[in-house]
Design a protein around this motif. Sequence first.
Motif, PDB file in Angstrom:
ATOM      1  N   GLN A  87       0.832  -1.202   0.000  1.00  0.00           N
ATOM      2  CA  GLN A  87       0.000   0.000   0.000  1.00  0.00           C
ATOM      3  C   GLN A  87       0.871   1.259   0.000  1.00  0.00           C
ATOM      4  O   GLN A  87       0.631   2.197  -0.763  1.00  0.00           O
ATOM      5  N   VAL A  88       1.891   1.261   0.840  1.00  0.00           N
ATOM      6  CA  VAL A  88       2.793   2.414   0.918  1.00  0.00           C
ATOM      7  C   VAL A  88       3.540   2.589  -0.405  1.00  0.00           C
ATOM      8  O   VAL A  88       3.648   3.712  -0.932  1.00  0.00           O
ATOM      9  N   GLU A  89       4.054   1.497  -0.966  1.00  0.00           N
ATOM     10  CA  GLU A  89       4.805   1.592  -2.220  1.00  0.00           C
ATOM     11  C   GLU A  89       3.926   2.084  -3.365  1.00  0.00           C
ATOM     12  O   GLU A  89       4.360   2.897  -4.197  1.00  0.00           O
ATOM     13  N   LEU A  90       2.689   1.605  -3.408  1.00  0.00           N
ATOM     14  CA  LEU A  90       1.764   2.052  -4.450  1.00  0.00           C
ATOM     15  C   LEU A  90       1.406   3.525  -4.265  1.00  0.00           C
ATOM     16  O   LEU A  90       1.377   4.290  -5.238  1.00  0.00           O
ATOM     17  N   ALA A  91       1.166   3.932  -3.022  1.00  0.00           N
ATOM     18  CA  ALA A  91       0.840   5.338  -2.748  1.00  0.00           C
ATOM     19  C   ALA A  91       2.005   6.248  -3.133  1.00  0.00           C
ATOM     20  O   ALA A  91       1.788   7.340  -3.694  1.00  0.00           O
ATOM     21  N   GLU A  92       3.225   5.831  -2.848  1.00  0.00           N
ATOM     22  CA  GLU A  92       4.388   6.633  -3.220  1.00  0.00           C
ATOM     23  C   GLU A  92       4.436   6.854  -4.726  1.00  0.00           C
ATOM     24  O   GLU A  92       4.699   7.964  -5.202  1.00  0.00           O
ATOM     25  N   LYS A  93       4.168   5.790  -5.465  1.00  0.00           N
ATOM     26  CA  LYS A  93       4.253   5.891  -6.929  1.00  0.00           C
ATOM     27  C   LYS A  93       3.135   6.771  -7.483  1.00  0.00           C
ATOM     28  O   LYS A  93       3.361   7.604  -8.378  1.00  0.00           O
ATOM     29  N   ILE A  94       1.919   6.615  -6.971  1.00  0.00           N
ATOM     30  CA  ILE A  94       0.796   7.408  -7.451  1.00  0.00           C
ATOM     31  C   ILE A  94       0.978   8.880  -7.086  1.00  0.00           C
ATOM     32  O   ILE A  94       0.704   9.774  -7.897  1.00  0.00           O
ATOM     33  N   ALA A  95       1.461   9.142  -5.874  1.00  0.00           N
ATOM     34  CA  ALA A  95       1.699  10.528  -5.459  1.00  0.00           C
ATOM     35  C   ALA A  95       2.692  11.206  -6.392  1.00  0.00           C
ATOM     36  O   ALA A  95       2.489  12.353  -6.814  1.00  0.00           O
ATOM     37  N   PRO A 101       1.273  18.819  -5.640  1.00  0.00           N
ATOM     38  CA  PRO A 101       2.272  19.116  -4.610  1.00  0.00           C
ATOM     39  C   PRO A 101       1.948  18.459  -3.274  1.00  0.00           C
ATOM     40  O   PRO A 101       0.788  18.443  -2.854  1.00  0.00           O
ATOM     41  N   ASP A 102       2.984  17.902  -2.616  1.00  0.00           N
ATOM     42  CA  ASP A 102       2.834  17.309  -1.281  1.00  0.00           C
ATOM     43  C   ASP A 102       1.669  16.317  -1.232  1.00  0.00           C
ATOM     44  O   ASP A 102       0.906  16.272  -0.256  1.00  0.00           O
ATOM     45  N   ALA A 103       1.537  15.516  -2.267  1.00  0.00           N
ATOM     46  CA  ALA A 103       0.373  14.644  -2.402  1.00  0.00           C
ATOM     47  C   ALA A 103       0.352  13.515  -1.378  1.00  0.00           C
ATOM     48  O   ALA A 103       1.390  12.974  -0.998  1.00  0.00           O
ATOM     49  N   LYS A 104      -0.866  13.180  -0.952  1.00  0.00           N
ATOM     50  CA  LYS A 104      -1.112  12.002  -0.132  1.00  0.00           C
ATOM     51  C   LYS A 104      -2.231  11.189  -0.779  1.00  0.00           C
ATOM     52  O   LYS A 104      -3.031  11.716  -1.561  1.00  0.00           O
ATOM     53  N   VAL A 105      -2.275   9.895  -0.441  1.00  0.00           N
ATOM     54  CA  VAL A 105      -3.189   8.969  -1.110  1.00  0.00           C
ATOM     55  C   VAL A 105      -4.004   8.205  -0.083  1.00  0.00           C
ATOM     56  O   VAL A 105      -3.479   7.774   0.949  1.00  0.00           O
ATOM     57  N   PHE A 106      -5.299   8.034  -0.376  1.00  0.00           N
ATOM     58  CA  PHE A 106      -6.160   7.166   0.427  1.00  0.00           C
ATOM     59  C   PHE A 106      -6.816   6.171  -0.509  1.00  0.00           C
ATOM     60  O   PHE A 106      -7.387   6.550  -1.541  1.00  0.00           O
ATOM     61  N   VAL A 286      -6.010  10.844  -4.623  1.00  0.00           N
ATOM     62  CA  VAL A 286      -4.711  11.469  -4.414  1.00  0.00           C
ATOM     63  C   VAL A 286      -4.965  12.969  -4.373  1.00  0.00           C
ATOM     64  O   VAL A 286      -5.624  13.522  -5.255  1.00  0.00           O
ATOM     65  N   ALA A 287      -4.496  13.619  -3.310  1.00  0.00           N
ATOM     66  CA  ALA A 287      -4.843  15.016  -3.091  1.00  0.00           C
ATOM     67  C   ALA A 287      -3.705  15.756  -2.403  1.00  0.00           C
ATOM     68  O   ALA A 287      -2.788  15.141  -1.839  1.00  0.00           O
ATOM     69  N   ARG A 288      -3.781  17.093  -2.435  1.00  0.00           N
ATOM     70  CA  ARG A 288      -2.858  17.906  -1.666  1.00  0.00           C
ATOM     71  C   ARG A 288      -2.857  17.451  -0.213  1.00  0.00           C
ATOM     72  O   ARG A 288      -3.892  17.097   0.339  1.00  0.00           O
ATOM     73  N   GLY A 289      -1.685  17.475   0.398  1.00  0.00           N
ATOM     74  CA  GLY A 289      -1.570  16.986   1.763  1.00  0.00           C
ATOM     75  C   GLY A 289      -2.476  17.687   2.741  1.00  0.00           C
ATOM     76  O   GLY A 289      -3.102  17.038   3.603  1.00  0.00           O
TER      77      GLY A 289
END
Length: 424
Positions: A87-95, A101-106, A286-289
Motif C-alpha cells: 500500500q505504501v509503495e503504491l501510494a508513493e508511486k501514485i503521489a 504538490p505534497d500529495a497524499k493517497v487514500f 490522491v490530493a494535496r496533503g
Amino acid sequence: MGHEELLARHRAVMPRWMALYYEHPIELASASGRRVTDREGRTYLDFFAGILTNAVGYDVAEISDAIRSQLSTGVLHSSTLYLIRSQVELAEKIAELSGIPDAKVFFTNSGTEANETALMLATQYRRSDQVLALRNSYHGRAFATVAITGNRGWSASSLSPVKVSWVHGGYRFRSPFKDLSDADYVKACVADLREVIETTTAGDVACMIAEPIQGVGGFSSPPDGLFGAFKEVLDEYGILFVSDEVQTGWGRTGEHFWGIQSHGVTPDAMTFAKGLGNGLAIGGVVARGDLMDCLTAHSLSTFGGNPIATTGALATLNYLLDHDLQANAAKLGERLIDGLRDIAADRPAVGDVRGKGLMIGIELVGADGAPDAAKAVAVLEGTRERGLLVGKGGLYGNVIRLAPPMTLTEDEVEEALGILEDVL
C-alpha cells in the motif's frame, strides 16, 4: 450449465435494476490477452475490458505472479490499522505520478467510494455542502455520487447530502454551444460557470468535480483547455477542483497519463479506480496533503488498500509503465478513430466519432439527427454475434463505447474495424 439456466437463476435473486448486456446475456468463463471465452465456448475480442477495468488485458504473468506471491504469505487482509508495504509503495508511486504538490493517497474499493471520499474531504475543508458538477456526468452509485451525476438514466434518487449546481461543457455534440469554435465554446462555458456561481450558490462552494472525458456519458469531452479556464474562475472563489480519473487515468487517453493534463491544469485532488487493479477491486484519492489531512474524526478503510489489491495494482502499474502502454494507446487509438471516421463518412446513422487514445465513442442518430438508442442496441448485438464485445452508453443510450485493453495489437484493431464496418 448454459447461459439460459444461469440467467433464470440470476433473475430470481438479483435486482431488476441490475443491468445486463444482450438479449441473451453471456457468462465469461476464461480469458487470455484481449480475448474472452464464454461458458458455451464462444470466443470474443474484448473492446470494453470490464468497463475499462482490465486495462492490461487478461492472464498477464507479471500481475498473476505478484498476486500468487502475496497469496502464498497467507495475508489476504489485515485492515489499514496495520502497516501494509504494498500500500505504501503504491501510494508513493501514485503521489509522484500525480503531479500534485505534497500529495497524499487514500485507497478505497471502487470509484464510487473514491468520489464519496473526495466529496467528504472537499466539503469538510471548505466547510460547505455546495458542489459544482457537469451535465451528462456520472460519478457513482452511492448517495452523494448519485447526487452529482448529471444523467437521468443513472440518478436513482433526488435526495442528496450536497447542494449541486450544474454547468455546461462536457457534452459538446448536443450542447447549445456546439457550433462555436473551440475558443468561443470555452468562453461560453466559462461565462456559464461564472453565472451559475453568482446566481445559484452562496459563493462559498466546496468544489467542482468533473470527468476530463465523460465515461458513462458516451466518451464525450470539451475542447482542450476548458478545465484550465474553469480553474481560473474557481481559484477566484477559493473553490477546489477534483478531477474524476476513474476512466481516464493510467495513460488510456494516449496523449497524457491523466486525462486532466490535456487542459494544462493540476487539480487539488484526483480520484481513480478501474484500470489500476486490472480486475482487482481498488480505487482511491490522491490530493494535496493539507486537503487530505483536513478530517478531524477517526477514519479508515477495512478493505481499501488491502495487501492483495495493492500488490496486484502495483504490478499492474509497473507493467503499464515498463511497456509504455500509454504510447500504444496513443498510436492504436489514432488508427481506430481514423478508421471509424472513414467508415462513418458514408453512413448517416453515425452522428459523431470522438475520443482520445483507447477511449472512443460512436454516437448513433436517426435521419433527423436525433439520438437513436435502437441502433446502438443493434450494433451491440451485431458485434457480439460477430465475435466483438463493445460497450454502450450516453445520455440517451445511443453511443457505442470502445475501450479495449491497452495491450491491444495492430491486427486486433483491424479485426475490430472490419467487424464494426460490417455491422454499421
